[in-house]
Design a protein around this motif. Sequence first.
Motif, PDB file in Angstrom:
ATOM      1  N   TRP B 316       0.819  -1.211   0.000  1.00 41.30           N
ATOM      2  CA  TRP B 316       0.000   0.000   0.000  1.00 41.30           C
ATOM      3  C   TRP B 316       0.851   1.259   0.000  1.00 41.30           C
ATOM      4  CZ3 TRP B 316      -4.761  -1.306  -0.994  1.00 41.30           C
ATOM      5  CH2 TRP B 316      -5.205  -2.569  -0.612  1.00 41.30           C
ATOM      6  N   LEU B 317       2.130   1.105   0.207  1.00 43.41           N
ATOM      7  CA  LEU B 317       2.994   2.279   0.288  1.00 43.41           C
ATOM      8  C   LEU B 317       3.613   2.512  -1.078  1.00 43.41           C
ATOM      9  CD1 LEU B 317       4.711   1.320   3.628  1.00 43.41           C
ATOM     10  CD2 LEU B 317       2.717   2.778   3.296  1.00 43.41           C
ATOM     11  N   LEU B 318       3.172   3.561  -1.705  1.00 46.65           N
ATOM     12  CA  LEU B 318       3.624   3.801  -3.067  1.00 46.65           C
ATOM     13  C   LEU B 318       5.052   4.320  -3.037  1.00 46.65           C
ATOM     14  CD1 LEU B 318       0.340   5.476  -4.243  1.00 46.65           C
ATOM     15  CD2 LEU B 318       1.069   3.123  -4.648  1.00 46.65           C
ATOM     16  N   GLY B 319       5.943   3.486  -3.522  1.00 44.93           N
ATOM     17  CA  GLY B 319       7.320   3.928  -3.657  1.00 44.93           C
ATOM     18  C   GLY B 319       8.048   4.145  -2.353  1.00 44.93           C
ATOM     19  N   GLN B 320       7.507   3.626  -1.275  1.00 43.64           N
ATOM     20  CA  GLN B 320       8.198   3.781   0.000  1.00 43.64           C
ATOM     21  C   GLN B 320       8.355   2.408   0.631  1.00 43.64           C
ATOM     22  OE1 GLN B 320       5.640   6.627   2.110  1.00 43.64           O
ATOM     23  NE2 GLN B 320       7.463   7.823   2.529  1.00 43.64           N
ATOM     24  N   THR B 321       9.425   2.250   1.364  1.00 42.52           N
ATOM     25  CA  THR B 321       9.516   1.049   2.171  1.00 42.52           C
ATOM     26  C   THR B 321       8.775   1.312   3.478  1.00 42.52           C
ATOM     27  OG1 THR B 321      11.502   1.742   3.308  1.00 42.52           O
ATOM     28  CG2 THR B 321      11.809   0.581   1.222  1.00 42.52           C
ATOM     29  N   VAL B 322       8.501   0.237   4.174  1.00 47.26           N
ATOM     30  CA  VAL B 322       7.801   0.396   5.444  1.00 47.26           C
ATOM     31  C   VAL B 322       8.633   1.253   6.392  1.00 47.26           C
ATOM     32  CG1 VAL B 322       7.068  -0.852   7.499  1.00 47.26           C
ATOM     33  CG2 VAL B 322       6.394  -1.673   5.256  1.00 47.26           C
ATOM     34  N   ASP B 323       9.944   1.045   6.371  1.00 46.90           N
ATOM     35  CA  ASP B 323      10.807   1.845   7.246  1.00 46.90           C
ATOM     36  C   ASP B 323      10.707   3.327   6.927  1.00 46.90           C
ATOM     37  OD1 ASP B 323      11.637  -0.180   8.767  1.00 46.90           O
ATOM     38  OD2 ASP B 323      13.626  -0.404   7.865  1.00 46.90           O
ATOM     39  N   GLN B 324      10.774   3.626   5.636  1.00 45.39           N
ATOM     40  CA  GLN B 324      10.671   5.031   5.233  1.00 45.39           C
ATOM     41  C   GLN B 324       9.333   5.613   5.651  1.00 45.39           C
ATOM     42  OE1 GLN B 324      11.323   4.540   1.071  1.00 45.39           O
ATOM     43  NE2 GLN B 324      13.484   5.138   1.160  1.00 45.39           N
ATOM     44  N   TYR B 325       8.311   4.821   5.412  1.00 41.12           N
ATOM     45  CA  TYR B 325       6.973   5.306   5.739  1.00 41.12           C
ATOM     46  C   TYR B 325       6.863   5.601   7.240  1.00 41.12           C
ATOM     47  CZ  TYR B 325       1.941   5.379   6.416  1.00 41.12           C
ATOM     48  OH  TYR B 325       0.674   5.750   6.769  1.00 41.12           O
ATOM     49  N   HIS B 339      -4.110   6.831   5.831  1.00 43.72           N
ATOM     50  CA  HIS B 339      -4.932   5.624   5.795  1.00 43.72           C
ATOM     51  C   HIS B 339      -4.147   4.381   6.191  1.00 43.72           C
ATOM     52  CE1 HIS B 339      -8.518   3.435   4.656  1.00 43.72           C
ATOM     53  NE2 HIS B 339      -7.723   2.516   4.165  1.00 43.72           N
ATOM     54  N   VAL B 340      -2.958   4.238   5.650  1.00 44.22           N
ATOM     55  CA  VAL B 340      -2.192   3.027   5.962  1.00 44.22           C
ATOM     56  C   VAL B 340      -1.852   3.002   7.448  1.00 44.22           C
ATOM     57  CG1 VAL B 340      -0.138   1.699   5.401  1.00 44.22           C
ATOM     58  CG2 VAL B 340      -1.271   3.025   3.627  1.00 44.22           C
ATOM     59  N   GLY B 341      -1.470   4.158   7.969  1.00 46.43           N
ATOM     60  CA  GLY B 341      -1.162   4.228   9.390  1.00 46.43           C
ATOM     61  C   GLY B 341      -2.373   3.886  10.240  1.00 46.43           C
ATOM     62  N   LEU B 342      -3.527   4.350   9.789  1.00 41.06           N
ATOM     63  CA  LEU B 342      -4.750   4.084  10.544  1.00 41.06           C
ATOM     64  C   LEU B 342      -5.062   2.595  10.547  1.00 41.06           C
ATOM     65  CD1 LEU B 342      -7.089   5.363  12.094  1.00 41.06           C
ATOM     66  CD2 LEU B 342      -8.306   5.596   9.945  1.00 41.06           C
TER      67      LEU B 342
END
Lengths: 151, 613
Positions: B316-325, B339-342
Motif C-alpha cells: 500500500w505504500l507507493l514507492g516507500q519502504t515500510v521503514d521510510q513510511y 490511511h495506511v497508518g490508521l
Amino acid sequence: MSSNKRLMKELGEITASPPEGCTITPPTEDMFIWDVTMEGPTDSVYAGGKYHIQIVLPKEYPFKPPVLSFKTKIYHPNVSNDERGAMCLGMLKAEEWKPPNKISEVLKLVRAVLAAPQPDDAVETGIAEQFKNDRKSFDKVAKEWVGKYAK
Amino acid sequence: MSSQRQPVATASSYYAHQHHPHHHQHPHHHPSLALHPPHPAAFSPAPPSVYHDPAALASLAYRPLQLPLQHATHQQQTASSEQTQLPLAAQAAGPYQHPSFRQHHSNNNNHHHQLSHRSRAQARQRQLSAMAYQQPPTPASPDDELAQLQKLSEAYEPETTGPLVGQRQPSTAITTEYASADPVYQAKTAALPQKYSHYRTVRGDGKCGWRAVAFGYFEALIHHGDPDRFAMEEARLRSMMNVMVEAGFQAMMIEEFAEETISLLRKVAEAIPLGTAEDALSEAFNDQMTQDYIITHIRTITAAWMKTHDENYAPWLLGQTVDQYCNQSVLPMAAEIDHVGLVALKDALLSPAGMSLEVLYLDRSEGSEVTMHRFDPVNAGGYTIGSVRLLYRPGHYDLLYKPEDLPAPPPPPAATAVPTYLQYGSSHDPVYDLGVSDFMTSIPGMSYANLSQPGWMSSSYASGVDFLNTPAPVQACTQALPTPSAPAPQPQISSQPVYVPASTPSQMVPPPTQMPHELAIRTSVAQPSLAHNDFQHQLSIGPFRASAWQYEPDFVSATSQMPFQTSIFRNSHFNTAHFLNPEFQPEQWDPDDEYATATSSTSSKGSRHKTNG
C-alpha cells in the motif's frame, strides 16, 4: 517530572558509554543544559579540533527536539557561522523529531555530519558553494579555523 | 492577506468612486484625487467607524441627490485636507491598486448616477479580485503563483485552540455548523445525528487521528467496563514491547511511553467503580505531556507492527519502504495519521482488543449520508467489545458515538426529575442525552409517563409485551441511577419491571408484580412541562377506566362503530346510518374516524387526542 526521568536515564547511559569522540560534562545546575565536548573526526578536516557543543533540552523533551549549538567556531556548511553556532539537522526539526530518538544518537549523527558535510542542506550557503566547487580552499579555511578556534 | 484590511479597501474604493463627480467639478482637479477619498471617514482605519459616522451615513443617504450644500461641504473638506490626507490616502489605497482600478473610475464617471448601484458591485468584485492577487502582486507565471500559494499553504498553521479532547456533545451541533453550507453537507450532516447521536471534538493539531483513536480505545474499554479486560490489555501492551524491540526500538527508550499508557489503563480501571472513569480519561488526555506519551506509544506500536508485518503494508505504500513510511508518516511528532497508518494502528491496537473501527467520511462526495468505512476486528472470533468511530472531515478526525456507545445516562437533573420507570433497556437510555425525552414520553406507551391511575395500561399493553421479550440490559440503567433507595442491580430482575428511583421517592408506588405483563405505575409531581398533558387529560376522567367505553362520548362514537360492526349490523336498520333507523344520521367521512377505525385502540386513542388537543 517524567521528562526528568527520561533525562536522567539518558544521562546515565550517555555518561556510562558516551558516543565515540564525545565527552559529556554532567550538568550541575540546570538539568536541561548539557555540555558536550566532541573531537573532530580523525578522517576529516576537523581532525584534532575539540568542539564545545551545548545541548539545550526543551521542557517538553522528548516531545520537542533538543537544540544543538556549537560554542566553538567551526567552518562548516551545516553550522551557522555566528554566536549561536546552530546546527541544522533534519532529525532535529520539530516536525521530524521522533520522541524515541536519543541524544546519543543525535551526537552520533552530528559527528557523521562533521565527517561528511551536507552542502545541499546547508545553513551557510556560501560555505556550501565553496565546499562543492572549491574543495581545496574550503579544506584550507576549515583547517585554519581548527587551529584558530578549536585547539 | 489580513481580512481586516478588506473593509477598509472596500470603503476607500467605494468612496473614491462615489465622490468622483465632485472632483470633476473641482476646478483644480488633480488625477491623483481619483483615488483620494474626500470624506474623512473614509480614512478611518477601522471599518466600523465608517459605518457609524453620521456624516458618512448622511453622505450615503443623499448621494444621488447631489445637493449643492453637500457639494460645498465636500469640496471644502477636500480642499482643506488635501495636503495632509494625501499620504494617508495613498497608504490606505496603496495595496489595493488593482491594474484596472483607476480605469474603472474614468470609465464610469459619466454614468455615475445610473450605474451607482451596479458599479458598487463591480467595485466590490474588483476588490475581491485585488485581494486574491494581493500577496503575489503580479505573479509572473502560473507556476510562480502556484509556488507562492504552496508556500502560503505550508506556512499556514491551523488554529489549534480548544481542548485536546473536548466534551461529548450532541451531534446536532455538526448539523448546525453546516446549516449554511452547500446542500451536500447539509444533507449529510442533517442525517448524521439519526445514527450518530453524539460527537467529541479533538484538537486539530496534526495528531488528531492518533489522539482520537487512543481516546476511543480507552473509552471503549470503559464502556465495556470489565476489569479483566483492562488487565488483559495491560498484559497485551506489555507483550507488545517484544514486538517493538523486534522492530528495532530500544526497550529503554520506549518503555516509559508504554508505562504512561498502562498507568492510565490502571487509573481508569480503578475509577470505573467510582463512576469517574470518563473524567479521569478526559483529564489525562487534556494533559499535554500525558497524551504526548500515549500518542508516542501508539505511534511506536503502529510502527513496530508495520515493521514486523511489512508484507501486509508494503503493497500500500507507493514507492516507500515500510521503514521510510514509518520514519516519515508514523513516528515524527508532527506526522498526521493517514490511511495506511490508521489501518496499522487498528491492526495493532484495536483489533486485538476486540474493537472495531469505523470511519465516517464527511465530504462532498455523492450521497445523502456520511460515507462509512468499517474495519472489523479480525481476531477474537469476531467478538467485539466496542467500537471506535471517527468522523473524518478532510484533514481532521473527531470522535463519533452511536447511542449504544454512550454510558448509561446520569440521573436526570432535579428540575425535570420524575420517578421514572424504564420499560426498556439501554436501547432507550440515550433519551436523556438526546434531550428529546419530552418528545419520547409523548409517544403513547413509549417510555415513562406520570400516571397515578392505570388508565393507560391498555394502550401500553403492546409495548409491555415487547418489553418482556427484550433481553433488556437494564443493569446498566440501574447502575447509573444509584440512590440510597435503589435496589442493588440484580441480573434476574431483567424480566421484571425495574424501578428506577428519583428525586421524590416518597411518592413512588412499587411496581405491581402480580401480572407479568403489567407495567410499573409511577407517581410523580405534576410536570406540565414534560408534555404529559395528554396523559393527564386522560387521567382526569377517573381513577380507573375499565374499557374504552368510558371515554368521552365523542370518542366512543368515533370508535363504537369499529370493533362490533359486522356487515349484517351495518346493513340493518339498527344502524343509525341506515335510512330506516328512527335516529338516522347519515354517515360522514372524516379522516380522523378513518384513522380511528382503521386500527386498534392505541391509535384510536391517538385520534382522541387529536380531537381533544
